[in-house]
Enzyme design. Structure first.
Site, mmCIF file in Angstrom:
data_model
loop_
_atom_site.group_PDB
_atom_site.id
_atom_site.type_symbol
_atom_site.label_atom_id
_atom_site.label_comp_id
_atom_site.label_asym_id
_atom_site.label_seq_id
_atom_site.Cartn_x
_atom_site.Cartn_y
_atom_site.Cartn_z
ATOM 1 C CB SER A 1 73.049 23.916 -76.444
ATOM 2 O OG SER A 1 72.633 23.002 -77.437
ATOM 3 C CB THR A 2 74.334 25.571 -80.774
ATOM 4 O OG1 THR A 2 73.257 24.658 -80.866
ATOM 5 C CG2 THR A 2 74.975 25.737 -82.132
ATOM 6 C CG HIS B 1 72.014 20.445 -75.056
ATOM 7 N ND1 HIS B 1 71.229 21.552 -75.334
ATOM 8 C CD2 HIS B 1 71.652 20.053 -73.802
ATOM 9 C CE1 HIS B 1 70.436 21.803 -74.313
ATOM 10 N NE2 HIS B 1 70.673 20.911 -73.370
ATOM 11 C CG MET C 1 67.835 26.402 -80.945
ATOM 12 S SD MET C 1 67.758 25.453 -82.476
ATOM 13 C CE MET C 1 66.086 25.870 -83.015
ATOM 14 C CG ASP D 1 68.111 22.210 -71.048
ATOM 15 O OD1 ASP D 1 67.305 22.085 -70.103
ATOM 16 O OD2 ASP D 1 69.046 21.414 -71.255
#
Length: 348
Positions: free
Chosen positions: A168-169, A195, A288, A291
């Site tokens: 993600s991030t 993401h 973050m 998931d």
């Protein structure tokens, strides 16, 4: 509580006003300054010493990408890019992620986004996330490595080995560092959930494809996955891998987001848990939230043969997803970003 001090950079006076109002609705955020272009941003980064900068992509004198490069050289600061939903905007945003930007917010097309309020909560949350993120400076160009001889001689059946990556991030930069180290003859398919909203995953895949020896593409519905290729889930769609007549096939869906995510790492891993005779390497990287953790639990419940790697805290922009994966006790190894590619290769 110490407030997060933010510098807003945008060439539109309207946008600067709207973004200031949006951010200051959160008592934990203080807008300490504004800048009209990239040159102004570079000066005020030094003068005001903000905790976070929101940086427009398209500006006169010095654009967002140029400003970001100087900021990261002179006084590194967490940066959230503000990008238009255009092909050019998406491409520039991917370059910004490589250059150290923490995250981005996509605004609607046009120089003045009247409906920026629709992404107000996302903007506030990403600014707060950026304030606690680790700024990752651009890495040195990767050294070309010779193809491992064991890779050259291995011919594993497609129905056996699979690599799944959840991120993600901080993901675009992390994926670049991993995928560009894999040889063109990598003997398995790779499926990836990053993401990211619709419109940006295609630019990410195209960018990674130009940098990597393996093929990288955005996954398509009903597409048979092949060794030596990485498939990135399209923004806004879940990616499932299913078995059809002995072949593994991508199935895309628009079912409800899972814990706020579509695509979801959990959905991908849970689909893999239904495959027969699969041997999976799952890699949970910077991001973050949690998931991927439920997906690891499902793999264990289904008695799937798998090994799990989590990215180390010191090499993550945000140590959320890897930390929660580690807490499941199903992670076999915690690995620094620079070593993940070699760990993937050594599993063959």
């Amino acid at each position: 509580m110490k407030q997060i001090r933010v510098l807003i950079v945008d060439d539109s006076a309207f946008m600067r006003k709207v973004m200031t109002d949006i951010l200051q609705k959160d008592p934990s955020i203080e807008v300490i300054g504004i800048a009209r272009n990239g040159m102004d941003a570079v000066k005020k980064n030094q003068l005001l010493q903000p905790d976070v900068i929101t940086l427009d992509v398209e500006m006169p004198l010095l654009d967002g990408l140029g400003a970001l490069k100087i900021i990261m050289e002179e006084r590194p600061c967490p940066v959230v890019m503000v990008s238009s939903l255009t092909k050019a905007g998406a491409h520039t945003t991917m370059l910004a992620m490589e250059q150290g930007a923490v995250d981005f917010v996509a605004k609607t097309n046009g120089p003045i986004s009247l409906d920026l309020e629709t992404i107000a909560e996302e903007l506030r949350e990403k600014v707060k996330l950026a304030a606690g993120a680790t700024v990752m400076l651009p890495a040195e160009p990767a050294k070309k490595v010779s193809l491992p001889t064991f890779i050259k001689s291995v011919e594993m059946p497609l129905s056996r080995k699979l690599v799944a990556i959840g991120v993600s991030t901080g993901g675009p930069k992390a994926l670049k560092e991993v995928l560009q180290e894999l040889p063109a003859n990598f003997p398995s398919p790779i499926v990836i959930v990053q993401h990211m909203p619709k419109g940006f995953t295609k630019s990410l895949a195209d960018r990674l494809d130009t940098l990597s020896a393996i093929s990288v593409k955005e996954a398509e519905d009903n597409e048979v996955i092949k060794k030596g290729t990485a498939y990135i889930a399209p923004g806004g769609k879940h990616l499932n891998v299913v078995d059809q007549n002995g072949e593994w096939v991508c199935k895309l869906g628009e079912e409800d987001p899972v814990n706020g995510h579509r695509p979801s790492v959990n959905v991908l891993l849970e689909s893999i848990a239904t495959l027969h005779s699969v041997s999976l390497l799952a890699v949970i990287m910077t991001g973050m939230g949690s998931d991927g953790s439920k997906g690891l639990e499902r793999l264990k419940e289904k008695k799937v043969s798998f090994k799990a790697i989590a990215q180390s805290e010191e090499s993550c922009v945000v140590f959320g997803m890897p930390k929660m994966a580690i807490r499941t006790n199903y992670v076999n190894e915690v690995v620094h970003l620079k070593d993940i590619a070699s760990r993937i290769l050594s599993s063959y």
